[in-house]
Structures are given as structure tokens and as C-alpha cells.
Design an enzyme around this catalytic site. Structure first.
Site, mmCIF file in Angstrom:
data_model
loop_
_atom_site.group_PDB
_atom_site.id
_atom_site.type_symbol
_atom_site.label_atom_id
_atom_site.label_comp_id
_atom_site.label_asym_id
_atom_site.label_seq_id
_atom_site.Cartn_x
_atom_site.Cartn_y
_atom_site.Cartn_z
ATOM 1 N N ASP A 111 53.687 52.015 56.895
ATOM 2 C CA ASP A 111 52.634 52.808 56.822
ATOM 3 C C ASP A 111 51.520 52.349 56.930
ATOM 4 O O ASP A 111 50.981 51.430 57.342
ATOM 5 C CB ASP A 111 52.779 53.367 55.609
ATOM 6 C CG ASP A 111 54.239 53.580 54.696
ATOM 7 O OD1 ASP A 111 54.399 54.552 56.111
ATOM 8 O OD2 ASP A 111 54.647 53.898 53.688
ATOM 9 N N ASP A 125 55.899 60.068 58.078
ATOM 10 C CA ASP A 125 55.686 61.295 56.537
ATOM 11 C C ASP A 125 54.954 62.483 56.891
ATOM 12 O O ASP A 125 55.267 64.159 55.916
ATOM 13 C CB ASP A 125 54.733 60.376 55.671
ATOM 14 C CG ASP A 125 55.643 59.196 55.623
ATOM 15 O OD1 ASP A 125 57.087 58.807 55.720
ATOM 16 O OD2 ASP A 125 54.860 57.854 55.066
#
Length: 149
Positions: A111, A125
Site C-alpha cells: 500500500d 484498492d
């Protein structure tokens, strides 16, 4: 077929951006892009959304695989539905595959998009969230019926 190509583009963008972050930054390193709103922060997410249920990679990998295969089936079988519905499924599939590849290959999800007021996330995402939002809107307000055959 167009929707599968779109899913592949999402996976490619996701994996390229994660590769750049992973090879040029150390975990938890951060730098501002638009101070103080947008940062690039390298985080190893070992759970699901927002690092929930951390450490359950096999479970998430199996669930992702099942979801991916189901959506792939829907898109290949040519569900009778609007192109917008198929587009939303393609977004969800591309994002899900992107994070699935990380879980299988790395044991965590990379991330890096950090808004400072929300948990750090990635391109995959965003694709899943936008896909689910579009699909939800269509199913609730436009009453698009997904027919398999």
C-alpha cells in the site's frame, strides 16, 4: 473480451506502481506529493482492508481466488447485463487480482497512497472500491438484473 483487457490494464497499473514503490522506498518511508493532503507512504499490509484480520493471508488468498474465478466466469460467459455493470465487474476483478498477486508472491499487500485521514491504500484498492460503488448504484437505482444465461 474488452472487459478482460480492462481488468488486465488495472492489474498492470497496480503492479507497476507497487513495483516502483517497493524498489525505491523502504517500508514506512513517506514523502509528500501535495503537502499536507497526499503522501506516498510504503506500507506492508498483512491483512485485509485497513489491515483488518492481520496475518490471515491464506484465508484472504482463497477468498480472493474464489471471487476472481466467479467474476471471470461472469465476464467470459457473457452475462446479459449493461456494459456499465460489466465495467464495474472488470474493475473489481482487476483490483482483486492485483492484491491477490501480492498476497501470493510477497505474503502482504503493498500500500502506498496516503491521504493522512484514511488508511494507506493502492491502485487495486481504488479499483475494487470504485467497482463496488458503481455496481451498487446500478443494482439499487437502475435495477439492472444480472442474468447468467
Amino acid at each position: 473480451m474488452v472487459f478482460l483487457i480492462f481488468s488486465a490494464i488495472v492489474v498492470l497499473l497496480d503492479q507497476i506502481t507497487k513495483f516502483i514503490v517497493k524498489t525505491r522506498m523502504n517500508p514506512y518511508e513517506s514523502f509528500p506529493v501535495i503537502n499536507p493532503v497526499l503522501y506516498i507512504t510504503y506500507v506492508k499490509n498483512r491483512g485485509a482492508a485497513f489491515s483488518l484480520l492481520e496475518g490471515n493471508i491464506p484465508f484472504f488468498a482463497i477468498v480472493s481466488l474464489i471471487v476472481n474465478l466467479f467474476i471471470l466466469f461472469l465476464l467470459i460467459k457473457g452475462i446479459k447485463s449493461s456494459n456499465t455493470t460489466k465495467f464495474s465487474l472488470a474493475l473489481i476483478l482487476g483490483g482483486s487480482i492485483g492484491n491477490f498477486l501480492d498476497r501470493i508472491r510477497l505474503g502482504y499487500v503493498v500500500d502506498f497512497i496516503d491521504l493522512r485521514v484514511w488508511p494507506v491504500f493502492n491502485v487495486a484498492d481504488m479499483a475494487v472500491v470504485f467497482g463496488v460503488l458503481i455496481l451498487s448504484y446500478i443494482l439499487i437505482f437502475e435495477k439492472d438484473e444480472i442474468k447468467l444465461f
